[in-house]
Design a protein around this motif. Structure first.
Motif, PDB file in Angstrom:
ATOM      1  N   LYS A  63      27.256  24.632  -0.574  1.00  0.00           N
ATOM      2  CA  LYS A  63      28.579  24.094  -0.269  1.00  0.00           C
ATOM      3  C   LYS A  63      29.329  23.771  -1.552  1.00  0.00           C
ATOM      4  N   ASP A  75      45.367  26.484   5.920  1.00  0.00           N
ATOM      5  CA  ASP A  75      44.624  27.535   6.618  1.00  0.00           C
ATOM      6  C   ASP A  75      44.413  27.200   8.104  1.00  0.00           C
ATOM      7  N   LEU A  77      42.172  25.545   9.572  1.00  0.00           N
ATOM      8  CA  LEU A  77      40.788  25.440  10.034  1.00  0.00           C
ATOM      9  C   LEU A  77      40.444  24.006  10.422  1.00  0.00           C
ATOM     10  N   ARG A  81      34.629  23.575  10.800  1.00  0.00           N
ATOM     11  CA  ARG A  81      34.551  25.025  10.588  1.00  0.00           C
ATOM     12  C   ARG A  81      34.729  25.374   9.113  1.00  0.00           C
ATOM     13  N   ARG A  82      35.531  24.601   8.420  1.00  0.00           N
ATOM     14  CA  ARG A  82      35.701  24.845   6.983  1.00  0.00           C
ATOM     15  C   ARG A  82      34.383  24.572   6.250  1.00  0.00           C
ATOM     16  N   ALA A  84      31.405  24.912   7.590  1.00  0.00           N
ATOM     17  CA  ALA A  84      30.529  26.042   7.925  1.00  0.00           C
ATOM     18  C   ALA A  84      30.828  27.249   7.043  1.00  0.00           C
ATOM     19  N   ALA A  85      32.092  27.367   6.637  1.00  0.00           N
ATOM     20  CA  ALA A  85      32.489  28.468   5.749  1.00  0.00           C
ATOM     21  C   ALA A  85      32.159  28.180   4.288  1.00  0.00           C
ATOM     22  N   GLY A  86      31.687  26.951   4.001  1.00  0.00           N
ATOM     23  CA  GLY A  86      31.220  26.650   2.654  1.00  0.00           C
ATOM     24  C   GLY A  86      31.997  25.602   1.889  1.00  0.00           C
ATOM     25  N   CYS A  87      33.079  25.058   2.462  1.00  0.00           N
ATOM     26  CA  CYS A  87      33.937  24.122   1.723  1.00  0.00           C
ATOM     27  C   CYS A  87      34.016  22.766   2.420  1.00  0.00           C
ATOM     28  N   GLN A 112      23.718  19.637   7.411  1.00  0.00           N
ATOM     29  CA  GLN A 112      23.886  21.012   7.872  1.00  0.00           C
ATOM     30  C   GLN A 112      23.615  21.122   9.367  1.00  0.00           C
ATOM     31  N   ASN A 115      26.621  19.731  11.222  1.00  0.00           N
ATOM     32  CA  ASN A 115      27.747  20.652  11.162  1.00  0.00           C
ATOM     33  C   ASN A 115      27.546  21.832  12.114  1.00  0.00           C
ATOM     34  N   CYS A 119      29.949  22.689  15.333  1.00  0.00           N
ATOM     35  CA  CYS A 119      30.613  23.992  15.491  1.00  0.00           C
ATOM     36  C   CYS A 119      30.235  24.647  16.808  1.00  0.00           C
TER      37      CYS A 119
END
Length: 278
Positions: A63, A75, A77, A81-82, A84-87, A112, A115, A119
């Motif tokens: 992350k 964006d 998001l 979800r952001r 989950a996308a890494g940020c 994790q 999260n 999601c």
């Protein structure tokens, strides 16, 4: 977990953290912050680290801490979800988000798992709105504590909110590790702990065992599998300042404060800790 965090109930004032300059650095010697000793430099420095510097200092696995600003939010998001996308969206000079980042660094497996569960619930949310599971996940993220126990008798006293048995009469059990706080997880709990006057209540998941790290790992697995945190009623309240050594004035009158050490509600039952038969 700001993207799905509940709004304060009507009439309840939102907690406002003290300015950094108003926090006595010795506050971080309290047992509640013990697991974050490796990051003490981040806590006691006179100024907040920048988000980029904090990201580099913590090195959260998989992350990145990114500054929450208008460009980032454009964006559209969801916060989870952001992640989950890494940020991990992080507000600058903000105690709440600083503690959130520290928890990510210290307990990444639980973060994790939370999260991923959030999601999954968002995927199935539709028009139903907030689910009981989402509420439970958020409560644990904000105010969660992992408690490790060896002796079922203490858990049964906790079931009844028999606080004298849990705390003053049970002091030797806390001192010997028969019952212990394996992890203070909730970042909102840590934020409120900046004020020594706060009488804090953790929302707990309880595990049987002798090893704190194993208890944390077991909680992470149970969250990921969906075995726990499907309803807020699974969480046990624990008046943390009753733990021996966690408050400066633990006399008899302190433990008679029924507004803090509340009796159990009629009909309230708690699930048994993992590994303990009822």
């Amino acid at each position: 977990m700001r993207g799905g965090a509940p709004t304060p109930a009507a009439g309840r004032r939102r907690f406002i953290a003290p300015a950094r300059a108003d926090v006595d650095p010795t506050r971080f010697a309290h047992p509640l912050f013990a697991a974050f000793a490796d990051f003490n430099d981040v806590l006691v420095a006179p100024d907040f680290p920048g988000v980029a510097a904090l990201d580099q200092r913590l090195g959260v696995p998989g992350k990145r801490l990114v500054a929450q600003d208008e460009d980032l939010l454009a964006d559209g998001l969801h916060y989870e979800r952001r992640i989950a996308a890494g940020c991990i969206a992080t507000r600058a000079e903000n105690w709440h988000d600083l503690f959130n980042a520290l928890v990510w660094a210290r307990y990444p497996a639980i973060k994790q798992a939370l999260n991923a569960r959030q999601c999954r619930d968002l995927d199935g949310e539709g028009s139903v709105g907030r689910t009981r599971a989402q509420a439970a996940l958020t409560q644990f993220d904000e105010t969660g504590v992992v408690v490790r126990v060896r002796d079922a008798a203490l858990v049964h006293a906790w079931d009844r909110h028999a606080w004298d048995e849990v705390f003053p009469q049970g002091a030797e059990h806390w001192c010997s590790g028969t019952i212990a706080v394996a992890a203070v997880f909730g970042h909102a709990l840590m934020e409120q702990a900046l004020l020594p006057s706060r009488l804090l209540v953790g929302k707990c998941l309880v595990v049987q065992g002798d090893d704190d790290a194993q208890a944390v790992e077991q909680v992470a697995r149970a969250i990921a599998l969906g075995d726990v945190l499907n309803d807020p009623l699974e969480l046990r309240p624990l008046p943390l300042m009753g733990i021996p050594g966690w408050h400066s004035d633990q006399d008899e009158a302190f433990y008679r404060n029924a507004e803090y050490f509340r009796p159990v509600r009629e009909g309230r039952e708690y699930p048994g800790p993992h590994g303990i038969s009822r």
